[in-house]
Design a protein around this motif. Structure first.
Motif, short mmCIF file in Angstrom:
data_model
loop_
_atom_site.label_atom_id
_atom_site.label_comp_id
_atom_site.label_asym_id
_atom_site.label_seq_id
_atom_site.Cartn_x
_atom_site.Cartn_y
_atom_site.Cartn_z
N MET A 238 1.05 -0.98 0.24
CA MET A 238 0.03 0.11 0.08
C MET A 238 0.88 1.34 0.00
O MET A 238 0.55 2.41 -0.44
N LEU A 239 2.16 1.10 0.31
CA LEU A 239 2.95 2.23 0.68
C LEU A 239 3.33 3.09 -0.57
O LEU A 239 3.59 2.30 -1.54
N ILE A 240 3.71 4.56 -0.47
CA ILE A 240 4.35 5.14 -1.64
C ILE A 240 5.69 4.71 -1.42
O ILE A 240 6.21 5.05 -0.57
N PRO A 241 6.12 4.36 -2.52
CA PRO A 241 7.61 3.86 -2.55
C PRO A 241 8.68 4.84 -2.78
O PRO A 241 9.40 4.78 -3.74
N MET A 242 8.58 5.81 -1.94
CA MET A 242 9.32 7.21 -2.00
C MET A 242 9.78 7.51 -0.68
O MET A 242 8.75 7.35 0.09
N HIS A 243 10.91 7.99 -0.23
CA HIS A 243 11.49 8.23 0.69
C HIS A 243 11.99 9.82 1.03
O HIS A 243 12.71 10.27 0.19
N TYR A 244 11.68 10.31 2.00
CA TYR A 244 12.18 11.63 2.30
C TYR A 244 13.00 11.83 3.70
O TYR A 244 13.97 11.70 3.63
N HIS A 245 12.02 12.16 4.60
CA HIS A 245 12.70 12.16 6.06
C HIS A 245 12.72 10.81 6.54
O HIS A 245 13.07 10.55 7.87
N LEU A 246 11.73 9.64 5.98
CA LEU A 246 11.71 8.34 6.64
C LEU A 246 12.68 7.52 6.13
O LEU A 246 12.25 7.45 4.73
N SER A 247 13.35 6.79 6.64
CA SER A 247 14.21 5.82 5.85
C SER A 247 13.64 4.42 5.59
O SER A 247 12.48 4.03 6.23
N PRO A 248 14.02 3.64 4.73
CA PRO A 248 13.38 2.27 4.46
C PRO A 248 13.41 1.59 5.79
O PRO A 248 12.56 0.74 6.21
N GLU A 249 14.39 1.57 6.57
CA GLU A 249 14.71 0.93 7.60
C GLU A 249 13.46 1.51 8.73
O GLU A 249 12.89 0.51 9.61
N GLU A 250 13.39 2.67 9.00
CA GLU A 250 12.18 3.21 9.86
C GLU A 250 10.87 2.82 9.33
O GLU A 250 10.08 2.15 10.13
N ILE A 251 10.83 2.79 7.94
CA ILE A 251 9.70 2.18 7.41
C ILE A 251 8.95 0.82 7.96
O ILE A 251 8.01 0.33 8.28
N GLN A 252 10.21 -0.03 7.56
CA GLN A 252 10.03 -1.27 7.97
C GLN A 252 9.74 -1.84 9.32
O GLN A 252 8.71 -2.37 9.71
N ALA A 253 10.65 -0.91 10.12
CA ALA A 253 10.22 -1.15 11.68
C ALA A 253 8.78 -0.81 11.99
O ALA A 253 8.13 -1.43 12.88
N LEU A 254 8.23 0.34 11.49
CA LEU A 254 7.16 0.88 11.84
C LEU A 254 5.93 -0.03 11.36
O LEU A 254 4.99 -0.35 12.15
N VAL A 255 6.17 -0.78 10.05
CA VAL A 255 5.06 -1.97 9.53
C VAL A 255 5.08 -3.09 10.56
O VAL A 255 4.15 -3.63 10.72
N GLN A 256 6.33 -3.46 11.06
CA GLN A 256 6.51 -4.43 11.84
C GLN A 256 6.12 -4.44 13.34
O GLN A 256 6.29 -5.18 14.18
N ALA A 257 5.76 -3.09 13.77
CA ALA A 257 5.38 -2.89 15.25
C ALA A 257 4.26 -3.98 15.54
O ALA A 257 3.33 -3.97 15.00
N LYS A 258 4.70 -4.59 16.74
CA LYS A 258 3.61 -5.59 17.08
C LYS A 258 2.39 -4.75 17.83
O LYS A 258 1.43 -5.43 18.21
N THR A 259 2.71 -3.60 18.74
CA THR A 259 1.83 -3.10 19.39
C THR A 259 1.61 -1.45 19.08
O THR A 259 2.45 -0.87 18.49
N GLU A 260 0.47 -0.97 19.67
CA GLU A 260 0.47 0.41 19.51
C GLU A 260 1.45 1.17 20.13
O GLU A 260 2.03 2.35 19.62
N GLU A 261 1.67 0.83 21.33
CA GLU A 261 2.84 1.25 21.94
C GLU A 261 4.16 1.24 21.67
O GLU A 261 5.06 2.19 21.42
N GLU A 262 4.51 0.13 20.68
CA GLU A 262 5.77 -0.06 19.94
C GLU A 262 5.75 0.73 18.93
O GLU A 262 7.00 1.77 18.62
N PHE A 263 4.72 1.20 18.18
CA PHE A 263 4.47 2.14 17.00
C PHE A 263 4.88 3.44 17.46
O PHE A 263 5.69 4.28 16.84
N GLU A 264 4.26 3.77 18.63
CA GLU A 264 4.37 5.44 19.14
C GLU A 264 5.83 5.53 19.46
O GLU A 264 6.39 6.58 19.10
#
Length: 347
Positions: A238-264
Motif C-alpha cells: 500500500m505504501l508510496i515507494p518514495m522516501h524523504y525524511h523516513l528511511s526504508p529501515e524506519e518504514i520497515q520497523a513501523l510496519v512490523q511494530a507488534k503493538t500501538e505502544e511500540e509504533f508510538e
C-alpha cells in the motif's frame, strides 16, 4: 531576477485569492445556522463566492447541490490561476490537475463497484474538464461495467494501469483501484519533478511532496495495522515507494511494530516525532492536514516567487472546501454547533 519577474504577477493574484478564503470565525458562524439556504445566502455575500454563486438560488437548494457547487469553486479558481500562469508554471498545474481527474475516476468506480442505485451527474464539471482533460465525462458516467469503463479511458494516461488491473482475474474492490491510482499519481509526481523544475522550485516541490508522502505513509501504516489488521506484506504494497525524511529501515520497523505502544515509540524517534512532539500516532490523520497546511503556508510566505505559492493556495482552497462541506452536512443533519465545529476543525 528571472524567477522574481515570472512569479511576481502570479504571486500577487494568488495573494488576493488567498485573502478571500473562509476563516475559522466564519465557519463558526456557518455551523450556527439552522438550514442550508442560510449557508448559501451567507456564502453568496463573501468575496470568494459572490461571482461564482451569483445564479445559485438559495431557496431552491437540493440535497448535495451545495457540495457540488463547493467542489466547482476549486475548479474555477484553478482555472483563474491557469489563465494567469506562464508556460513553465502551467507544467506544474497540468501535473497537479491529475488529482482532480483521479477524484472523478474514484467517484465513477464507487458508482460501479458499490452498485449504487444513483446517477452520477458530472455535467456541472464538464466545461472545466473539456478544457483541461482528455476524460470524457458523459461517456464515463454512462458505463455500467468495469470493462466498458476502462475502454472509455483508452486515450488517457490511466488506461494501462486500469486495463492491467481489470484483466488481472482478481476480484478487486474500489479500495484496490483507488490505492493503485494514488500510487500511480504520486510516482509520476516524484519522477516528473526533476524534469520540470530546477533551483528553488525543485527544492520547494521536493520538500512539499516529500513530506506529504512521508506523512501519508505514516498514516496508512497506523490505520492498516490498527483498524484493518492487515498483515505486513499487504501493508508494504500500500505504501508510496518514495522516501524523504523516513528511511526504508524506519518504514520497515513501523510496519512490523507488534503493538500501538511500540509504533508510538518508533514514531517518536523519526524526524516527524522529533520535530512535532505534540503529534501522537492516533492523531496522525488530522495532524497530516494541519502539518501540510502549515508547511505550505510557511514556505509560500518565505518564497512567494516560486512554485510553492501555487501549491499552497490550491491546498488551502481544497482544505476550505472540505471544511465547508463538513459544516454543510452538520447543519443539514442538525448537529449542535459546538460538536459540528469539532468535526469541521478535524476535516
Amino acid at each position: 531576477m528571472g524567477t522574481l519577474l515570472s512569479y511576481s504577477g502570479l504571486s500577487t493574484k494568488i495573494r488576493a485569492m488567498e485573502s478571500q478564503l473562509i476563516n475559522t470565525e466564519q465557519l463558526q458562524e456557518i455551523v450556527e445556522m439552522t438550514n442550508e439556504s442560510q449557508i448559501v445566502s451567507y456564502l453568496k455575500k463573501q468575496p470568494g463566492f459572490a461571482r461564482l454563486w451569483a445564479d445559485l438560488d438559495e431557496n431552491a437548494v437540493k440535497c448535495g447541490i451545495i457540495e457540488q457547487h463547493l467542489q466547482q469553486t476549486i475548479y474555477q479558481n484553478f482555472t483563474k490561476i491557469y489563465r494567469f500562469a506562464n508556460a513553465g508554471q502551467k507544467r506544474f498545474l497540468d501535473m497537479y490537475f491529475r488529482r482532480y481527474e483521479m477524484s472523478v475516476l474514484k467517484d465513477c468506480l464507487r458508482n460501479l463497484l458499490d452498485h449504487r442505485e444513483i446517477t452520477l451527474d458530472l455535467s456541472r464539471f464538464e466545461p472545466f474538464f473539456n478544457r483541461h482533460s482528455k476524460l470524457k465525462l458523459p461517456k464515463l458516467t454512462e458505463c455500467t461495467a468495469i470493462p466498458q469503463f476502462v475502454e472509455a479511458l483508452s486515450d488517457s494516461v490511466f488506461y494501462p494501469l486500469l486495463h492491467q488491473m481489470a484483466n488481472s482475474g482478481e476480484d478487486l474492490l474500489v479500495f484496490d483501484y483507488g490505492m493503485a491510482l494514488d500510487q500511480f499519481y504520486f510516482a509520476q509526481i516524484w519522477k516528473m519533478k526533476n524534469k520540470f523544475f530546477t533551483g528553488r522550485d525543485l527544492k520547494e516541490i521536493t520538500m512539499a511532496y516529500g513530506q506529504k508522502f512521508d506523512l501519508i505513509n505514516l498514516t496508512w501504516i497506523y490505520r492498516a495495522r490498527k483498524y484493518y489488521h492487515m498483515n505486513e506484506d499487504t501493508v508494504f504494497t500500500m505504501l508510496i515507494p518514495m522516501h524523504y525524511h523516513l528511511s526504508p529501515e524506519e518504514i520497515q520497523a513501523l510496519v512490523q511494530a507488534k503493538t500501538e505502544e511500540e509504533f508510538e515509540s518508533l514514531l517518536r524517534k523519526t524526524y516527524y516525532g522529533r520535530r512535532y512532539e505534540e503529534v501522537t500516532a492516533k492523531d496522525l490523520e488530522p495532524a497530516y492536514t494541519e502539518l501540510m497546511r502549515s508547511l505550505l503556508k510557511r514556505e509560500a510566505s518565505r518564497h512567494p516567487h516560486s512554485v510553492i505559492i501555487m501549491y499552497s493556495y490550491l491546498y488551502q482552497k481544497e482544505h476550505e472546501v472540505r471544511r465547508l462541506t463538513t459544516a454543510v452536512q452538520c447543519v443539514r443533519y442538525g448537529v449542535p454547533a459546538q460538536e459540528a465545529m469539532r468535526h469541521v476543525l478535524r476535516s
